[in-house]
Design a protein around this motif. Structure first.
Motif, PDB file in Angstrom:
ATOM      1  N   ARG A  83       0.804  -1.220   0.000  1.00 34.26           N
ATOM      2  CA  ARG A  83       0.000   0.000   0.000  1.00 34.26           C
ATOM      3  C   ARG A  83       0.840   1.274   0.000  1.00 34.26           C
ATOM      4  O   ARG A  83       0.444   2.283  -0.578  1.00 34.26           O
ATOM      5  CB  ARG A  83      -0.928   0.018   1.232  1.00 34.26           C
ATOM      6  N   GLN A  84       2.013   1.223   0.663  1.00 35.58           N
ATOM      7  CA  GLN A  84       2.748   2.466   0.913  1.00 35.58           C
ATOM      8  C   GLN A  84       4.159   2.499   0.335  1.00 35.58           C
ATOM      9  O   GLN A  84       4.672   3.569   0.015  1.00 35.58           O
ATOM     10  CB  GLN A  84       2.812   2.711   2.428  1.00 35.58           C
ATOM     11  N   ARG A  85       4.805   1.337   0.204  1.00 34.77           N
ATOM     12  CA  ARG A  85       6.178   1.278  -0.304  1.00 34.77           C
ATOM     13  C   ARG A  85       6.310   0.103  -1.279  1.00 34.77           C
ATOM     14  O   ARG A  85       6.953  -0.910  -0.955  1.00 34.77           O
ATOM     15  CB  ARG A  85       7.173   1.140   0.851  1.00 34.77           C
ATOM     16  N   PRO A  86       5.705   0.209  -2.442  1.00 32.82           N
ATOM     17  CA  PRO A  86       5.721  -0.919  -3.379  1.00 32.82           C
ATOM     18  C   PRO A  86       7.125  -1.352  -3.795  1.00 32.82           C
ATOM     19  O   PRO A  86       7.313  -2.478  -4.243  1.00 32.82           O
ATOM     20  CB  PRO A  86       4.911  -0.408  -4.570  1.00 32.82           C
ATOM     21  N   GLU A 100       2.397 -12.220  -7.071  1.00 34.00           N
ATOM     22  CA  GLU A 100       3.065 -11.590  -8.213  1.00 34.00           C
ATOM     23  C   GLU A 100       3.801 -10.335  -7.761  1.00 34.00           C
ATOM     24  O   GLU A 100       3.325  -9.602  -6.895  1.00 34.00           O
ATOM     25  CB  GLU A 100       2.021 -11.218  -9.271  1.00 34.00           C
ATOM     26  N   THR A 101       4.938 -10.064  -8.360  1.00 37.22           N
ATOM     27  CA  THR A 101       5.691  -8.874  -8.008  1.00 37.22           C
ATOM     28  C   THR A 101       5.093  -7.626  -8.663  1.00 37.22           C
ATOM     29  O   THR A 101       4.399  -7.711  -9.688  1.00 37.22           O
ATOM     30  CB  THR A 101       7.155  -8.978  -8.445  1.00 37.22           C
ATOM     31  N   ILE A 102       5.375  -6.484  -8.085  1.00 40.63           N
ATOM     32  CA  ILE A 102       4.951  -5.210  -8.649  1.00 40.63           C
ATOM     33  C   ILE A 102       5.581  -5.002 -10.023  1.00 40.63           C
ATOM     34  O   ILE A 102       4.931  -4.499 -10.955  1.00 40.63           O
ATOM     35  CB  ILE A 102       5.331  -4.049  -7.702  1.00 40.63           C
ATOM     36  N   GLY A 137       5.939   8.736 -14.724  1.00 40.11           N
ATOM     37  CA  GLY A 137       7.327   8.929 -14.348  1.00 40.11           C
ATOM     38  C   GLY A 137       7.662   8.952 -12.877  1.00 40.11           C
ATOM     39  O   GLY A 137       8.786   9.316 -12.507  1.00 40.11           O
ATOM     40  N   LYS A 138       6.734   8.558 -12.018  1.00 41.16           N
ATOM     41  CA  LYS A 138       7.056   8.520 -10.593  1.00 41.16           C
ATOM     42  C   LYS A 138       8.002   7.362 -10.295  1.00 41.16           C
ATOM     43  O   LYS A 138       7.979   6.334 -10.968  1.00 41.16           O
ATOM     44  CB  LYS A 138       5.782   8.378  -9.754  1.00 41.16           C
ATOM     45  N   GLU A 139       8.823   7.531  -9.259  1.00 47.57           N
ATOM     46  CA  GLU A 139       9.718   6.456  -8.854  1.00 47.57           C
ATOM     47  C   GLU A 139       8.906   5.321  -8.225  1.00 47.57           C
ATOM     48  O   GLU A 139       7.796   5.524  -7.735  1.00 47.57           O
ATOM     49  CB  GLU A 139      10.761   6.974  -7.874  1.00 47.57           C
ATOM     50  N   ARG A 150       2.134   3.696  -5.589  1.00 40.52           N
ATOM     51  CA  ARG A 150       0.790   3.608  -4.996  1.00 40.52           C
ATOM     52  C   ARG A 150       0.288   4.976  -4.520  1.00 40.52           C
ATOM     53  O   ARG A 150      -0.771   5.073  -3.906  1.00 40.52           O
ATOM     54  CB  ARG A 150       0.779   2.626  -3.818  1.00 40.52           C
ATOM     55  N   GLU A 151       1.027   6.029  -4.808  1.00 45.04           N
ATOM     56  CA  GLU A 151       0.666   7.376  -4.355  1.00 45.04           C
ATOM     57  C   GLU A 151      -0.678   7.790  -4.942  1.00 45.04           C
ATOM     58  O   GLU A 151      -0.937   7.618  -6.132  1.00 45.04           O
ATOM     59  CB  GLU A 151       1.744   8.363  -4.790  1.00 45.04           C
TER      60      GLU A 151
END
Length: 209
Positions: free
Chosen positions: A109-112, A123-125, A166-168, A173-174
């Motif tokens: 949810r917060q740090r994929p 499954e991985t992100i 382009g987000k890191e 999940r932001e």
């Protein structure tokens, strides 16, 4: 320029019971979920889509059907069902009650970038974003001036949208979770640009029906 309308499926029984609903499980749309999809369809009724791509899971396919029933420009329009738009797979956790104190759930949810589903066969992100991005890229190449409707799932869509703009990875999940049947618009020219995000302004039904 390709314009994508990305819509999450309507609310389901497993959404209501707060259980993991990934790429290997389905539950029916609730009456509220059906109404959300109909309202989304009315909201988009005058948009002329050049193509529609839908996850092969029933909750997404049913949502797409309700949306398209309201559309005024269906002549010649074909719907493509895409396995690569299925939700992230949760492995042994499919259907299980969500434990919000679990470390991997918090990472999801917060740090994929820290999420590791190995212990439960999920499954991985990276896999999720790779397959969904491939689908989007192929559509943008095929319809370089087109308008495309995508109907899929919450985790898939929020990670896909954030990665496209382009987000890191840590911020994929932001802004989530996306609301059921929310509409997000992304344009692809040289790069992907976010036009509107998580729009549910059209929804008038807020209680269970």
């Amino acid at each position: 320029m390709t314009t994508f309308y990305l819509v999450r499926h309507g609310k389901t029984e497993l959404n209501l019971s707060l259980r993991f609903q990934g790429g290997e499980i389905d539950s029916p749309l609730l009456p509220i979920g059906i109404e959300q999809a109909i309202q989304a369809g009315r909201y988009l009724s005058d948009v002329r889509f050049d193509a529609v791509a839908v996850s092969t899971q029933k909750r997404a396919m049913d949502t797409a059907n309700y949306i398209l029933k309201e559309n005024n420009h269906l002549d010649g329009l074909t719907v493509r069902y895409q396995d690569k738009l299925r939700e992230i797979k949760f492995g042994k956790r499919e259907g299980a009650e969500i434990d919000h104190t679990d470390e991997q759930t918090a990472y999801l949810r917060q740090r994929p970038d820290l999420y590791d589903p190995t212990a439960f066969g999920g499954e991985t992100i990276d896999s999720l974003v790779s397959r969904s991005t491939e689908t989007i890229e192929k559509l943008s190449e095929e319809f370089p001036e087109g308008t495309i409707l995508i109907v899929a799932h919450g985790v898939l869509l929020i990670t896909l949208i954030n990665s496209l703009i382009g987000k890191e990875k840590a911020k994929w999940r932001e802004g989530g979770p996306l609301a059921n049947t929310s509409v997000t618009i992304v344009e692809k020219a040289d790069d992907y640009k976010l036009i509107s995000f998580n729009d549910i302004s059209y929804q008038t039904t807020t209680e269970e029906a």
